[in-house]
Design a protein around this motif. Structure first.
Motif, mmCIF file in Angstrom:
data_model
loop_
_atom_site.group_PDB
_atom_site.id
_atom_site.type_symbol
_atom_site.label_atom_id
_atom_site.label_comp_id
_atom_site.label_asym_id
_atom_site.label_seq_id
_atom_site.Cartn_x
_atom_site.Cartn_y
_atom_site.Cartn_z
ATOM 1 N N VAL A 124 -4.836 -1.439 6.374
ATOM 2 C CA VAL A 124 -3.842 -2.328 5.400
ATOM 3 C C VAL A 124 -2.682 -2.068 5.667
ATOM 4 C CG1 VAL A 124 -5.704 -2.447 3.712
ATOM 5 C CG2 VAL A 124 -4.221 -0.422 3.587
ATOM 6 N N ALA A 125 -1.483 -2.732 5.473
ATOM 7 C CA ALA A 125 -0.191 -2.622 5.358
ATOM 8 C C ALA A 125 0.176 -3.001 3.759
ATOM 9 C CB ALA A 125 0.539 -3.517 6.274
ATOM 10 N N VAL B 261 -2.121 -6.026 2.580
ATOM 11 C CA VAL B 261 -2.658 -7.011 3.435
ATOM 12 C C VAL B 261 -3.519 -6.173 4.299
ATOM 13 C CG1 VAL B 261 -2.137 -8.563 5.209
ATOM 14 C CG2 VAL B 261 -0.575 -8.374 3.532
ATOM 15 N N GLU B 262 -4.948 -6.855 4.377
ATOM 16 C CA GLU B 262 -5.907 -6.195 5.275
ATOM 17 C C GLU B 262 -5.978 -7.113 6.589
ATOM 18 O OE1 GLU B 262 -10.991 -6.113 5.593
ATOM 19 O OE2 GLU B 262 -9.895 -6.630 3.623
ATOM 20 N N ILE B 263 -6.168 -6.111 7.577
ATOM 21 C CA ILE B 263 -5.842 -6.443 9.023
ATOM 22 C C ILE B 263 -7.152 -6.325 9.896
ATOM 23 C CG2 ILE B 263 -4.656 -6.006 11.071
ATOM 24 C CD1 ILE B 263 -2.643 -4.346 9.302
ATOM 25 N N VAL B 264 -7.745 -7.419 10.295
ATOM 26 C CA VAL B 264 -9.096 -7.377 11.054
ATOM 27 C C VAL B 264 -9.122 -7.894 12.448
ATOM 28 C CG1 VAL B 264 -11.496 -8.086 10.841
ATOM 29 C CG2 VAL B 264 -10.309 -7.518 8.774
ATOM 30 N N THR C 133 4.460 0.202 4.593
ATOM 31 C CA THR C 133 3.761 1.411 4.736
ATOM 32 C C THR C 133 2.313 0.895 5.400
ATOM 33 O OG1 THR C 133 4.699 2.757 3.105
ATOM 34 C CG2 THR C 133 2.494 3.382 3.852
ATOM 35 N N ASP C 134 1.773 1.591 6.580
ATOM 36 C CA ASP C 134 0.708 1.243 7.295
ATOM 37 C C ASP C 134 -0.461 2.435 6.890
ATOM 38 O OD1 ASP C 134 1.882 -1.090 8.250
ATOM 39 O OD2 ASP C 134 2.497 0.008 10.314
ATOM 40 N N LEU C 135 -1.481 1.860 6.400
ATOM 41 C CA LEU C 135 -2.548 3.009 5.931
ATOM 42 C C LEU C 135 -3.975 2.456 6.425
ATOM 43 C CD1 LEU C 135 -0.894 2.160 3.031
ATOM 44 C CD2 LEU C 135 -1.495 4.132 2.688
ATOM 45 N N ILE C 136 -4.876 3.480 6.540
ATOM 46 C CA ILE C 136 -6.195 3.404 6.772
ATOM 47 C C ILE C 136 -6.742 4.057 5.361
ATOM 48 C CG2 ILE C 136 -8.359 3.897 7.900
ATOM 49 C CD1 ILE C 136 -6.602 2.435 9.829
ATOM 50 N N VAL C 137 -7.834 2.987 4.743
ATOM 51 C CA VAL C 137 -8.590 3.351 3.912
ATOM 52 C C VAL C 137 -9.783 3.858 4.323
ATOM 53 C CG1 VAL C 137 -9.654 2.753 1.509
ATOM 54 C CG2 VAL C 137 -7.473 1.612 2.088
ATOM 55 N N GLY C 138 -9.956 5.135 4.176
ATOM 56 C CA GLY C 138 -11.114 5.875 4.927
ATOM 57 C C GLY C 138 -12.591 5.367 4.076
#
Length: 315
Positions: A193-194, A210-213, A264-269
């Protein structure tokens, strides 16, 4: 100081980085949106004519939409301030901190945020110690998969996911084409997500994540050419996870001393942990960029939002 009824804004776009084309597109889009909201705007490249142009125009505000080195490392922002002009966005010192991914990760980790374990290795070290043994030590410590990325830079240029140790040397070569220092971090699986943050005068607020797929890597081509990526705004997260990523983005924005806007760019584990990857002080503003998507997803008119950022910066 009184705020002009029709503020005069110079948008800086272009430059000589690998992200020049993206910057030009960002600049055009923001200028169009500001004009629609009644703001007087001109767009200038970063070249030998910039300093005399700014000295002659004396705009009320300069908005750097430069992606890559000079636009995000603080140097152009320093020049703007040397000319006695106001900036929209983060100042030069905080920009330098955020521009360096290893330093930014260290700062947010000290603020209590989670970020994947990493090492930072300059190209010169490999010549001195031998690449093979150093990379063996990296894999032994961090495991696989790994993400290799330039320690400074954007738009996923020089970024590679490494799932096999034999692929690591090639990833390092690709990374060093864009930077003389590589950041190697443990890959985290989960939802990418961003989260954009804006401050129109009442403090930083997170826009919807915003979810990125994407099938394959979320690389430069995928980011700026429609069709390769599917976006979900808001991200398909639980209410708790959506709140958590917003809090992380605002906390990172504050910890790094950023101003007016960031992404901010993140990964939701898989366990729900939001992992901080990196932050951008000059987020992309193209038709496929994430901040505009998030703003529209929150019901903002882009022209009105950008004008509010201008007025807040002048106030």
């Amino acid at each position: 100081m009184s705020v002009p009824r029709s503020p005069r804004v110079v948008v800086l776009a272009g430059g000589l980085s690998h992200e020049r084309d993206v910057s030009l597109r960002s600049g055009r889009r923001v200028a169009e949106a500001l004009r629609s909201a009644g703001v007087e705007v001109s767009v200038h490249d970063v070249d030998a004519d910039l300093v005399p142009a700014l000295s002659d125009l004396r705009p009320d505000l300069v908005w750097p939409l430069l992606h890559g080195a000079s636009g995000e490392d603080g140097s152009v922002r320093d020049v703007v301030q040397l000319l006695g002009l106001r900036l929209l966005g983060t100042g030069p010192r905080a920009s330098r901190v955020a521009w360096s991914k290893p330093i930014a990760k260290t700062v947010v980790a000290r603020a209590g945020l989670s970020t994947p374990e990493f090492v930072t290795l300059p190209q010169s070290l490999f010549r001195e110690l031998g690449a093979g043994r150093v990379l063996d030590a990296v894999v032994a410590r961090l495991g696989l998969p790994l993400v290799v990325k330039p320690s400074r830079g954007g738009s996923a240029l020089g970024v590679n996911l490494v799932t096999a140790a034999d692929d690591l040397p090639r990833a390092m070569v690709d990374c060093f084409a864009y930077s003389d220092t590589a950041l190697i971090e443990r890959a985290v699986t989960g939802t990418e997500v961003a989260v954009s943050v804006v401050d129109t005068g009442d403090g930083p607020v997170a826009l919807p994540a915003v979810e990125i797929v994407t099938e394959g890597p979320y690389d430069y081509d995928a980011r700026y050419n429609p069709g390769r990526v599917e976006y979900f705004t808001p991200a398909r997260l639980s209410a708790d996870a959506a709140s958590a990523v917003g809090e992380v983005a605002v906390a990172a924005h504050r910890a790094l001393g950023l101003e007016r806007l960031s992404r901010t760019d993140l990964i939701v584990g898989d366990d729900g942990t939001p992992w901080f990857l990196e932050v951008n002080v000059a987020p992309g503003m193209t038709e496929t960029s994430l901040l505009p998507q998030a703003a529209e997803g929150a019901g903002h008119n882009l022209g009105d939002l950008y004008r509010s950022l201008v007025l807040a910066s002048l106030a």
